[in-house]
Structures are given as C-alpha cells and as structure tokens.
Design an enzyme around this catalytic site. Structure first.
Site, PDB file in Angstrom:
ATOM      1  N   LEU A   1      38.018  -4.596  34.092  1.00 57.31           N
ATOM      2  CA  LEU A   1      38.033  -5.972  33.588  1.00 57.31           C
ATOM      3  C   LEU A   1      39.277  -6.749  34.015  1.00 57.31           C
ATOM      4  O   LEU A   1      40.374  -6.203  34.090  1.00 57.31           O
ATOM      5  CB  LEU A   1      37.938  -5.965  32.056  1.00 57.31           C
ATOM      6  N   HIS A   2      39.074  -8.022  34.300  1.00 52.45           N
ATOM      7  CA  HIS A   2      40.171  -8.933  34.621  1.00 52.45           C
ATOM      8  C   HIS A   2      39.997 -10.189  33.761  1.00 52.45           C
ATOM      9  O   HIS A   2      39.058 -10.283  32.955  1.00 52.45           O
ATOM     10  CB  HIS A   2      40.201  -9.252  36.122  1.00 52.45           C
TER      11      HIS A   2
ATOM     12  N   HIS B   1      36.484 -11.764  33.385  1.00 52.30           N
ATOM     13  CA  HIS B   1      35.621 -11.134  32.380  1.00 52.30           C
ATOM     14  C   HIS B   1      36.073 -11.536  30.972  1.00 52.30           C
ATOM     15  O   HIS B   1      35.257 -11.853  30.105  1.00 52.30           O
ATOM     16  CB  HIS B   1      35.715  -9.607  32.471  1.00 52.30           C
TER      17      HIS B   1
ATOM     18  N   LYS C   1      31.001 -17.484  39.069  1.00 51.12           N
ATOM     19  CA  LYS C   1      31.515 -16.802  40.268  1.00 51.12           C
ATOM     20  C   LYS C   1      30.331 -16.190  41.035  1.00 51.12           C
ATOM     21  O   LYS C   1      30.265 -16.237  42.250  1.00 51.12           O
ATOM     22  CB  LYS C   1      32.514 -15.738  39.822  1.00 51.12           C
TER      23      LYS C   1
ATOM     24  N   GLN D   1      23.392 -15.137  40.866  1.00 49.72           N
ATOM     25  CA  GLN D   1      23.019 -14.251  39.760  1.00 49.72           C
ATOM     26  C   GLN D   1      22.777 -15.053  38.486  1.00 49.72           C
ATOM     27  O   GLN D   1      21.791 -14.851  37.783  1.00 49.72           O
ATOM     28  CB  GLN D   1      24.143 -13.235  39.547  1.00 49.72           C
TER      29      GLN D   1
ATOM     30  N   MET E   1      39.024 -14.448  40.857  1.00 48.32           N
ATOM     31  CA  MET E   1      39.244 -13.091  40.341  1.00 48.32           C
ATOM     32  C   MET E   1      38.011 -12.241  40.584  1.00 48.32           C
ATOM     33  O   MET E   1      36.886 -12.701  40.422  1.00 48.32           O
ATOM     34  CB  MET E   1      39.556 -13.141  38.848  1.00 48.32           C
TER      35      MET E   1
ATOM     36  N   ARG F   1      36.890  -6.369  42.897  1.00 46.94           N
ATOM     37  CA  ARG F   1      37.039  -5.859  44.265  1.00 46.94           C
ATOM     38  C   ARG F   1      38.370  -6.253  44.910  1.00 46.94           C
ATOM     39  O   ARG F   1      38.753  -5.679  45.918  1.00 46.94           O
ATOM     40  CB  ARG F   1      35.892  -6.368  45.144  1.00 46.94           C
TER      41      ARG F   1
HETATM   42  P1  AMP Z   1      30.969  -7.877  37.273  1.00 44.98           P
HETATM   43  O1  AMP Z   1      31.732  -6.902  36.449  1.00 44.98           O
HETATM   44  O2  AMP Z   1      31.606  -8.194  38.588  1.00 44.98           O
HETATM   45  O3  AMP Z   1      29.499  -7.558  37.354  1.00 44.98           O
HETATM   46  O4  AMP Z   1      31.039  -9.249  36.470  1.00 44.98           O
HETATM   47  C1  AMP Z   1      30.611  -9.348  35.136  1.00 44.98           C
HETATM   48  C2  AMP Z   1      30.499 -10.790  34.758  1.00 44.98           C
HETATM   49  O5  AMP Z   1      31.773 -11.417  34.902  1.00 44.98           O
HETATM   50  C3  AMP Z   1      29.526 -11.573  35.669  1.00 44.98           C
HETATM   51  O6  AMP Z   1      28.798 -12.494  34.871  1.00 44.98           O
HETATM   52  C4  AMP Z   1      30.459 -12.262  36.611  1.00 44.98           C
HETATM   53  O7  AMP Z   1      29.930 -13.458  37.145  1.00 44.98           O
HETATM   54  C5  AMP Z   1      31.636 -12.562  35.705  1.00 44.98           C
HETATM   55  N1  AMP Z   1      32.843 -12.792  36.508  1.00 44.98           N
HETATM   56  C6  AMP Z   1      33.357 -11.975  37.454  1.00 44.98           C
HETATM   57  N2  AMP Z   1      34.439 -12.549  38.025  1.00 44.98           N
HETATM   58  C7  AMP Z   1      34.586 -13.756  37.435  1.00 44.98           C
HETATM   59  C8  AMP Z   1      35.502 -14.839  37.598  1.00 44.98           C
HETATM   60  N3  AMP Z   1      36.482 -14.792  38.502  1.00 44.98           N
HETATM   61  N4  AMP Z   1      35.345 -15.927  36.831  1.00 44.98           N
HETATM   62  C9  AMP Z   1      34.336 -16.008  35.913  1.00 44.98           C
HETATM   63  N5  AMP Z   1      33.444 -15.023  35.710  1.00 44.98           N
HETATM   64  C10 AMP Z   1      33.554 -13.908  36.459  1.00 44.98           C
END
Ligand code: AMP
Length: 315
Positions: A38-39, A42, A182, A186, A217, A220
C-alpha cells in the site's frame, strides 16, 4: 498517537459473516480492493471510504486471474506487515473501523503451482478452455470496454479484474466500493459492469495520488532504478503539457499525441500506447469537442507504468 491494528480476516465465509453482522446492526460497508504494497494512493481511497461508509473493508489479494502466463505474478511486490501498520495509522482517529480481507486463494483451481505464502494468490489461474477442462470456468467479461488501451497488450487482464471484483462484491456485500482513476479503464469497466449486472453497489472513482514531482503513485514504482524513475517523469510531464495545450485551444488529438510521444521517446521510454479517448466509452477521439481522457502506458526498464489525465474543455 495511539494506533489500532485492523482485524485480519482470511476466510471468505468469515468475511461474509462479518459483513452481514455489521449490516444487521445497520452499518454501511465500504470496500477498497487492492493488491497490497500500500501507498498513499491506496490510503486516499481508504480515507474516502471511511467518510462514505460506517466500516471499511480493505481487501489485499494479488489476483492470479488477471496475470497472463507471460507476466510474472511472483515478482509483484508485497509487504503485509507494512500494509497493516499503514492502515493502523489511518484508523488511529477514534471510531474508524477497518478490516483487512486477505484470502490465500479465491479460486478453487490454482494449478497447484507457484504458491505464495504472503497472502497473495495461488498459482496461475487460467480458463478451463485454455487448461483442457481443469481451469476456472465462470468469467465476467465487459466486452467492449475490456478491449482497447491496456486490453490490447493484456488480453486476459480485464476478464480477471471483472471476475475477481465480482467475487469480492459477492463475499463482502459492500454498499460502496472505491476505485482509483489511476486505473481509468478499470474504473469505467467496473462502473459499467455494476450497471449492466444490477449490483446494488455505488462505485466511486478517486483522483490520482501523485508524488511531489508528479509521478503517479504505484506499487510497481519500487522496481524503478533512480535513473528510470527520473526518465519516467516524462509521462506526467507530457500529460500536463497536453492538457495545457488543449486548454489553450489545441483540439487535434494527433498533435497532442505527437507532443506526448516525443517527450516519452526523448526520455527513452518504450511506448505501449498513447491514446485520447472519450471519458465514458473509451473510444478514440480525433478532435476534442467534449470530455476526454489522455491515457499512456509505457515501459521504463522492465517496469510498465500507466497514467492518464482528464481534459474537460468544451468547444
Ligand atoms: P492496486 O493495488 O494497484 O490494484 O490498486 C488498488 C486500487 O488503488 C485501485 O482502485 C487503483 O486504481 C487504486 N490506486 C492505485 N494507485 C493509485 C493512485 N496513484 N492514485 C489513486 N488511486 C490509486
């Protein structure tokens, strides 16, 4: 400040029982699906969910169903205890309730390979047709929206996303679910799926969280070397340039795309796509007349990054 560690639920039946228990007490439930590591992007979704619902479920699950056999699921970064600490810090403010749903595997079939023990998924999940009858049989497809942009180079990706999100919706039974813009395609695809299949769930799209220097953010980003990270700034820079140019009257998508391409190529990025599409249908646009989104996917080193920017000029 005192922090409260979120409860962790690993079993899908227990998750459903917890949600139904909350609901029987009149509580509304927010869901934030993630793949962990998580960042702040998230965490911004988690904060938003806490304001929109009484309790929030953060799922942490690296979904094997959205990785193709050529994409390496095993290198997806993870730090479960770090994730728990970050969520504990978010929920430190009094009455917030956050629960983490961290199943080991949400598919009956996982090929029996490549087990991850950190709470990620099992092995590769493929369709029963691809696996001679043994694979997963029921998939959710959003037929048109899954095809363009990231769907071109990742043909099974959105099938996997729509299927796992459906499974999470059925297990958690949330009132509201948060998705980041982002991952623009999706977010649109899930909104459409919820509309087409009559899920009683509100889908909220959240703005992109960026580092101070503009980089979107992403879990990756940790794989970028310092030099690749510097070059990767060409993505957010070129998107901001394109938006500024459109706001000053440039309506030709060809011109805007060329501007972005030359920035990315100048930074030695390997382009997957640069597209300007309608915000809802995600169909390509030639001249900007209404709301569009400019989407980029490009490789820096071995890391594929995506980013986008909405442009809302009307001519
Ligand atoms: P992930 O863990 O990459 O599948 O992301 C989980 C959720 O966090 C998804 O809905 C992503 O679109 C969202 N997310 C990832 N990075 C960002 C970001 N930089 N800004 C806003 N939402 C994000």
């Amino acid at each position: 400040m005192e922090t409260r560690e979120p409860e962790v639920i690993r079993d899908k039946e227990a998750m459903r029982r917890w949600s139904r228990g909350m609901r029987s007490h009149g509580k509304t439930i927010g869901l934030v699906p993630t793949m962990g590591f998580l960042h702040d992007g998230h965490l911004s979704l988690v904060r938003q969910s806490l304001t929109l619902s009484d309790v929030t479920v953060v799922s942490i699950y690296v979904n094997p169903g959205q990785f193709s056999p050529t994409e390496d699921l095993s290198t997806y970064p993870s730090d479960f205890s770090g994730d728990i600490a970050k969520l504990a810090a978010v929920s430190s403010s009094g009455s917030d309730v956050i629960v983490v749903f961290n199943p080991r595997n949400l598919y009956d079939y996982d090929g029996g390979r490549n087990k991850k023990t950190n709470g990620g998924g099992g092995g590769k999940v493929v369709s029963c047709v691809e696996e001679g009858g043994l694979g997963h049989e029921t998939w959710v497809r959003v037929e048109r929206l899954e095809k363009g942009l990231c769907g071109k180079s990742r043909p099974v990706f959105f099938r996997g996303v729509a299927t796992i999100v459906t499974k999470l919706f059925n297990i958690v039974e949330p009132d509201v679910a948060m998705f980041g813009k982002k991952d623009y395609q999706q977010w649109r695809l899930i909104k459409r799926m919820v509309r087409d299949l009559d899920f009683g769930i509100e889908i909220v799209g959240s703005d992109i969280a960026r580092e101070k220097d503009g980089l979107a953010m992403s879990s990756r980003n940790v794989h970028l070397s310092a030099e690749e990270r510097k070059r990767a700034l060409s993505i957010s820079r070129s998107l901001a340039m394109a938006k500024a140019s459109a706001e000053q009257g440039q309506t030709s998508c060809k011109e805007l795309k060329n501007m972005i391409i030359s920035e990315l190529v100048g930074a030695a990025g390997r382009i997957d796509y640069v597209e300007i599409v309608d915000q809802e249908t995600l169909q390509g646009v030639e001249d900007i007349k209404s709301g569009v989104v400019v989407c980029v996917a490009a490789w820096f080193g071995t890391v594929r990054l995506i980013d986008n920017i909405e442009i809302n000029v009307t001519v």
